[in-house]
Design a protein around this motif. Structure first.
Motif, short mmCIF file in Angstrom:
data_model
loop_
_atom_site.label_atom_id
_atom_site.label_comp_id
_atom_site.label_asym_id
_atom_site.label_seq_id
_atom_site.Cartn_x
_atom_site.Cartn_y
_atom_site.Cartn_z
N LEU A 65 38.65 39.93 28.55
CA LEU A 65 39.45 39.04 29.39
C LEU A 65 40.69 39.75 29.90
O LEU A 65 41.05 39.63 31.09
N LEU A 66 41.34 40.51 29.01
CA LEU A 66 42.54 41.25 29.42
C LEU A 66 42.22 42.24 30.53
O LEU A 66 42.95 42.33 31.53
N ALA A 67 41.09 42.97 30.40
CA ALA A 67 40.72 43.93 31.44
C ALA A 67 40.47 43.23 32.77
O ALA A 67 40.90 43.70 33.83
N THR A 68 39.81 42.06 32.71
CA THR A 68 39.53 41.31 33.94
C THR A 68 40.83 40.89 34.63
O THR A 68 40.99 41.06 35.85
N ALA A 106 42.41 42.12 38.23
CA ALA A 106 42.75 41.20 39.32
C ALA A 106 44.20 41.38 39.75
O ALA A 106 44.52 41.36 40.95
N ILE A 107 45.11 41.60 38.75
CA ILE A 107 46.53 41.77 39.09
C ILE A 107 46.74 43.04 39.91
O ILE A 107 47.48 43.06 40.91
N SER A 108 46.04 44.13 39.50
CA SER A 108 46.32 45.42 40.16
C SER A 108 45.76 45.47 41.57
O SER A 108 46.18 46.29 42.37
N ARG A 109 44.78 44.58 41.89
CA ARG A 109 44.20 44.61 43.24
C ARG A 109 45.10 43.90 44.26
O ARG A 109 44.92 44.07 45.46
N ARG A 110 46.01 43.04 43.78
CA ARG A 110 46.80 42.22 44.68
C ARG A 110 48.09 42.91 45.06
O ARG A 110 48.74 43.52 44.20
N PRO A 111 48.51 42.82 46.29
CA PRO A 111 49.86 43.30 46.63
C PRO A 111 50.90 42.29 46.14
O PRO A 111 50.96 41.16 46.62
N LEU A 112 51.69 42.68 45.15
CA LEU A 112 52.66 41.76 44.56
C LEU A 112 54.07 42.25 44.87
O LEU A 112 54.30 43.46 44.97
N PRO A 113 55.01 41.33 45.05
CA PRO A 113 56.39 41.75 45.36
C PRO A 113 57.00 42.53 44.20
O PRO A 113 56.82 42.20 43.04
N ALA A 114 57.72 43.60 44.53
CA ALA A 114 58.30 44.45 43.50
C ALA A 114 59.71 44.02 43.16
O ALA A 114 60.18 44.26 42.06
N THR A 115 60.41 43.40 44.11
CA THR A 115 61.78 42.95 43.83
C THR A 115 61.87 41.46 44.13
O THR A 115 61.30 40.98 45.11
N PRO A 116 62.57 40.70 43.27
CA PRO A 116 62.69 39.26 43.50
C PRO A 116 63.57 38.97 44.72
O PRO A 116 64.54 39.69 44.98
N PRO A 117 63.24 37.92 45.47
CA PRO A 117 64.09 37.56 46.61
C PRO A 117 65.41 36.96 46.14
O PRO A 117 65.58 36.64 44.97
#
Lengths: 99, 164
Positions: free
Chosen positions: B102-105, B109-120
């Protein structure tokens, strides 16, 4: 730190909690694992709320914390009731409904 | 910036370490104390995410409330002295495989998404915004929550009532 770091931390804690739920034999130990899992979900909610600058996620975290406290109180009351009637809190021995 | 990164890694190590101790500790009472540490560390993560109000709620309700009632439940169902408090785990291999998968899944999924690096930038006073939202837009779920907690506490008392 970026959003990814917080999501990774929450995923690790969630999986540790899942491991505890699956391997513990004591019912109270299983409840502790469930607490860990819900805690990881709260981290996710707050992180998403912070990184989208929207308070809705934080409001939902307040709600989930309250619901978790209710769940813990009720679950432990059931454990105490089980102990009183069956004299055990080991999940393996609670097989009354097992066919 | 480096202070923030250091604080995150410190909190993360404390959290993961105490969570592992919760699920692996042989002594159930020690497991509860490790859970208290994990919940306090989560409050620290909330502080790092600028959610001071939630950190306070976390400390009051979780670290204060839940740990207390779990300790009470252990005292009722186990003898604190002697060997009965030790507990064992079963099927550790299978549990580790499922949790690891489950952790690997999730990580995949997290690593495939472009996620914001700095909070607004924050809108305003966050605690005030949470309070405003709870009492205006979310007032109905808030009242239902009060009902749920009343029902849960009453049924907990009903379940744990003394025999008559």
């Amino acid at each position: 730190m970026g959003l990814q770091a917080y999501l990774t931390l929450a995923a690790v804690i969630f999986c540790i909690g899942l491991f505890g739920v699956m391997t513990r034999r004591n019912t109270i130990g299983i409840l502790l694992g469930i607490e860990l899992m819900l805690n990881a979900v709260n981290i996710n909610l707050v992180a998403f709320a912070r990184f989208s600058a929207d308070v809705t996620g934080m409001v939902f975290t307040v709600f989930t914390i309250c619901i978790t406290v209710s769940e813990a109180a009720l679950g432990l009351a059931i454990v105490i009731l089980l102990f009183r009637t069956r004299r055990t809190v080991l999940a393996d021995h609670l097989d009354l409904l097992k066919g | 910036m480096t202070g923030e990164v250091l604080a995150f890694w410190g909190l993360g190590l404390v959290l993961v370490g105490s969570a592992l101790a919760v699920v692996l500790s042989k002594n159930l009472f020690h497991a509860v104390l490790w859970l208290a540490l994990a919940l306090t560390g989560t409050a620290g993560v909330f502080l790092q995410l600028d959610a001071e109000f939630l950190a306070a709620v976390q400390l009051l309700l979780y670290a204060g409330g839940i740990v207390t009632i779990v300790v009470f439940a252990i005292v009722v169902t186990e003898r604190l002295v002697g060997e009965r408090i030790s507990q064992t785990s079963r099927r550790i291999g299978g549990g580790a495989v499922v949790a690891g998968a489950l952790l690997a899944t999730i990580l995949n999924a997290i690593s495939r998404r472009p996620l914001p690096a700095t909070p607004p930038a924050l809108p305003a006073d966050l605690t005030r915004s949470v309070g405003d939202a709870v009492l205006t837009r979310f007032v109905m779920p808030f009242e239902l929550l009060a009902l749920l907690m009343l029902a849960a506490l009453m049924s907990a008392i009903y379940f744990a009532r003394p025999d008559d």
